[in-house]
Design a protein around this motif. Structure first.
Motif, PDB file in Angstrom:
ATOM      1  N   ARG A  50      72.656  28.050 102.061  1.00  0.00           N
ATOM      2  CA  ARG A  50      71.925  27.238 101.072  1.00  0.00           C
ATOM      3  C   ARG A  50      71.460  28.096  99.897  1.00  0.00           C
ATOM      4  O   ARG A  50      71.515  27.670  98.747  1.00  0.00           O
ATOM      5  N   LYS A  51      71.009  29.323 100.202  1.00  0.00           N
ATOM      6  CA  LYS A  51      70.582  30.233  99.129  1.00  0.00           C
ATOM      7  C   LYS A  51      71.764  30.552  98.215  1.00  0.00           C
ATOM      8  O   LYS A  51      71.644  30.500  96.990  1.00  0.00           O
ATOM      9  N   ASN A  52      72.928  30.870  98.805  1.00  0.00           N
ATOM     10  CA  ASN A  52      74.130  31.125  98.009  1.00  0.00           C
ATOM     11  C   ASN A  52      74.460  29.920  97.136  1.00  0.00           C
ATOM     12  O   ASN A  52      74.784  30.057  95.958  1.00  0.00           O
ATOM     13  N   TRP A  53      74.392  28.712  97.724  1.00  0.00           N
ATOM     14  CA  TRP A  53      74.710  27.490  96.984  1.00  0.00           C
ATOM     15  C   TRP A  53      73.749  27.315  95.808  1.00  0.00           C
ATOM     16  O   TRP A  53      74.173  27.006  94.694  1.00  0.00           O
ATOM     17  N   LEU A  72      74.947  37.912  89.993  1.00  0.00           N
ATOM     18  CA  LEU A  72      74.946  37.385  91.356  1.00  0.00           C
ATOM     19  C   LEU A  72      74.140  38.293  92.287  1.00  0.00           C
ATOM     20  O   LEU A  72      73.328  37.820  93.085  1.00  0.00           O
ATOM     21  N   ASP A  73      74.360  39.592  92.175  1.00  0.00           N
ATOM     22  CA  ASP A  73      73.630  40.560  93.007  1.00  0.00           C
ATOM     23  C   ASP A  73      72.118  40.480  92.781  1.00  0.00           C
ATOM     24  O   ASP A  73      71.335  40.514  93.726  1.00  0.00           O
ATOM     25  N   SER A  74      71.718  40.369  91.518  1.00  0.00           N
ATOM     26  CA  SER A  74      70.284  40.371  91.197  1.00  0.00           C
ATOM     27  C   SER A  74      69.572  39.149  91.780  1.00  0.00           C
ATOM     28  O   SER A  74      68.370  39.193  92.018  1.00  0.00           O
ATOM     29  N   LYS A  75      70.304  38.073  92.010  1.00  0.00           N
ATOM     30  CA  LYS A  75      69.718  36.868  92.601  1.00  0.00           C
ATOM     31  C   LYS A  75      69.760  36.902  94.125  1.00  0.00           C
ATOM     32  O   LYS A  75      69.235  36.022  94.791  1.00  0.00           O
ATOM     33  N   GLY A  76      70.456  37.903  94.692  1.00  0.00           N
ATOM     34  CA  GLY A  76      70.528  38.015  96.149  1.00  0.00           C
ATOM     35  C   GLY A  76      71.719  37.300  96.769  1.00  0.00           C
ATOM     36  O   GLY A  76      71.697  36.964  97.952  1.00  0.00           O
ATOM     37  N   ASP A  78      74.991  36.578  98.696  1.00  0.00           N
ATOM     38  CA  ASP A  78      75.651  37.245  99.827  1.00  0.00           C
ATOM     39  C   ASP A  78      77.135  36.894  99.793  1.00  0.00           C
ATOM     40  O   ASP A  78      77.527  35.793 100.170  1.00  0.00           O
ATOM     41  N   PHE A  79      77.966  37.831  99.356  1.00  0.00           N
ATOM     42  CA  PHE A  79      79.402  37.583  99.226  1.00  0.00           C
ATOM     43  C   PHE A  79      80.098  37.407 100.574  1.00  0.00           C
ATOM     44  O   PHE A  79      81.219  36.940 100.641  1.00  0.00           O
ATOM     45  N   GLY A  80      79.427  37.764 101.645  1.00  0.00           N
ATOM     46  CA  GLY A  80      80.013  37.627 102.976  1.00  0.00           C
ATOM     47  C   GLY A  80      79.872  36.242 103.579  1.00  0.00           C
ATOM     48  O   GLY A  80      80.421  35.967 104.639  1.00  0.00           O
ATOM     49  N   LEU A  81      79.134  35.356 102.917  1.00  0.00           N
ATOM     50  CA  LEU A  81      78.912  34.017 103.456  1.00  0.00           C
ATOM     51  C   LEU A  81      79.494  32.951 102.546  1.00  0.00           C
ATOM     52  O   LEU A  81      79.000  32.731 101.435  1.00  0.00           O
TER      53      LEU A  81
END
Length: 116
Positions: A50-53, A72-76, A78-81
């Protein structure tokens, strides 16, 4: 015929022969206990998805755009999900988190897309 015994509290109760619990409370308590570990994993994974979305939704208000990996990184993010992968006929690969997706470009850039 003997009365069934509740799997949670051990009390005898009246009911169908195949009934396992004396109440909804005992049934829920029993199932919560046996599913606790897997539910935590699932809950934590769903929260991260949900955070990624939300990150993709926030950075992609126009249904298509470009952002840097740093954004994307600065917002947290997660490229693995992800929830799915889509490969086009031209071999472009899109990674999706529900209906929000991205494609890796050159120079640490990402194309963001939204499926309707």
């Amino acid at each position: 015929m003997s009365k069934p015994t509740c799997l949670e509290c051990g009390e005898s109760f009246v009911g169908r022969a195949d009934k396992k619990f004396c109440s909804d409370y005992c049934r829920n308590a029993y199932n919560n206990k046996i599913n606790k570990d897997s539910k935590n994993l699932i809950r934590n994974t769903n929260n991260k998805l949900r955070k990624n979305w939300r990150i993709l939704e926030e950075l992609n208000p126009n249904k298509k755009g470009t952002v840097s990996k740093n954004q994307l990184d600065s917002k947290g993010f997660d490229f693995g999900l992800i929830t799915s992968v889509y490969k086009t006929k031209t071999n472009d690969v899109y990674y999706f988190c529900y209906n929000q997706g991205y494609r890796i470009l050159e120079n640490d850039k990402y194309m963001l897309v939204k499926k309707d």
